[in-house]
Design an enzyme around this catalytic site. Structure first.
Site, PDB file in Angstrom:
ATOM      1  N   HIS A  42       0.790  -1.233   0.000  1.00 14.27           N
ATOM      2  CA  HIS A  42       0.000   0.000   0.000  1.00 14.27           C
ATOM      3  C   HIS A  42       0.820   1.279   0.000  1.00 14.27           C
ATOM      4  O   HIS A  42       0.336   2.325  -0.427  1.00 14.27           O
ATOM      5  CB  HIS A  42      -1.019   0.008   1.146  1.00 14.27           C
ATOM      6  CG  HIS A  42      -0.455   0.284   2.491  1.00 14.27           C
ATOM      7  ND1 HIS A  42       0.078  -0.698   3.298  1.00 14.27           N
ATOM      8  CD2 HIS A  42      -0.343   1.444   3.181  1.00 14.27           C
ATOM      9  CE1 HIS A  42       0.490  -0.155   4.424  1.00 14.27           C
ATOM     10  NE2 HIS A  42       0.244   1.144   4.388  1.00 14.27           N
ATOM     11  N   GLU A  52       3.567   5.521  -2.942  1.00 16.80           N
ATOM     12  CA  GLU A  52       3.617   6.778  -2.194  1.00 16.80           C
ATOM     13  C   GLU A  52       5.008   7.080  -1.638  1.00 16.80           C
ATOM     14  O   GLU A  52       5.423   8.238  -1.599  1.00 16.80           O
ATOM     15  CB  GLU A  52       2.602   6.691  -1.046  1.00 16.80           C
ATOM     16  CG  GLU A  52       2.445   7.937  -0.240  1.00 16.80           C
ATOM     17  CD  GLU A  52       1.369   7.792   0.816  1.00 16.80           C
ATOM     18  OE1 GLU A  52       1.655   8.144   1.976  1.00 16.80           O
ATOM     19  OE2 GLU A  52       0.256   7.331   0.496  1.00 16.80           O
ATOM     20  N   ASP A  53       5.731   6.047  -1.207  1.00 25.57           N
ATOM     21  CA  ASP A  53       6.960   6.277  -0.435  1.00 25.57           C
ATOM     22  C   ASP A  53       8.241   5.711  -1.041  1.00 25.57           C
ATOM     23  O   ASP A  53       9.287   5.738  -0.387  1.00 25.57           O
ATOM     24  CB  ASP A  53       6.798   5.684   0.972  1.00 25.57           C
ATOM     25  CG  ASP A  53       5.763   6.434   1.796  1.00 25.57           C
ATOM     26  OD1 ASP A  53       5.499   7.607   1.509  1.00 25.57           O
ATOM     27  OD2 ASP A  53       5.221   5.836   2.743  1.00 25.57           O
TER      28      ASP A  53
END
Length: 187
Positions: free
Chosen positions: A57, A61-62
């Site tokens: 997840h 994003e990271d």
């Protein structure tokens, strides 16, 4: 099989993508968070593609990983969930967006997301709250690690629980768990 080859491949890829990253305050390897999220989803009986999305997840994003890579390796269903769970951290000019704007926009987008994506997002919140509770219990300076003060962080988690925590019994279970942790932290 108790652990499929696809799930093992997802765990390895997540660990590799997040290699060198640590959890705020505790310095635990970041993969600990991903396993915690996936574990909750598995315990609630979600299908394997949702558990895999729980492991992945945060990769878009990271880390430098892309949604196209997620889809190529783990399929459109996993990629769709990961896409819903990925915050837009940068503005059009490439500058970091303010914390409050990112959180507000992400929660608004999640209200339109399928229940499986909301489950991954809410399991993420439950694990974050569990980590905060443990860090506080162990005497760590938690609140200085955030991009907002304690009151705003707690208000955000309350809004996330309200926004994501309904629609089926499993979401309600995650919501109840998050509410209990939030009460523990808020005291």
């Amino acid at each position: 099989m108790l652990l499929s080859l696809t799930l093992e491949r997802a765990l390895r890829w997540a660990a590799t993508c997040h290699q060198g990253q640590v959890r705020r305050g505790s310095n635990a390897p970041y993969v600990e968070h991903l396993v915690g999220v996936a574990w909750m989803l598995d315990r609630l009986g979600y299908p394997e593609h949702v558990v895999i999305a729980g492991l992945l997840h945060d990769v878009v994003e990271d880390t430098p990983a892309t949604l196209a890579e997620v889809e190529a390796s783990f399929g459109a269903d996993v990629a769709a969930i990961v896409g819903h769970c990925s915050e837009v951290k940068l503005d059009e000019a490439g500058a970091q967006r303010p914390w409050a704007d990112r959180k507000r926009d992400h929660l608004a987008a999640l209200t339109l997301a399928p229940a499986e994506a909301r489950a991954v997002a809410l399991a993420d919140k439950v694990h974050n709250l569990l980590s905060i509770a443990l860090d506080l219990r162990e005497g760590r300076d938690v609140w200085s690690q955030f991009h907002a003060d304690r009151a705003r962080v707690l208000a955000y988690y309350l809004e996330a629980i309200r926004t994501l925590g309904s629609g089926d019994a499993r979401l309600s279970k995650l919501s109840a768990e998050a509410t209990e942790l939030l009460a523990l932290i808020g005291d």
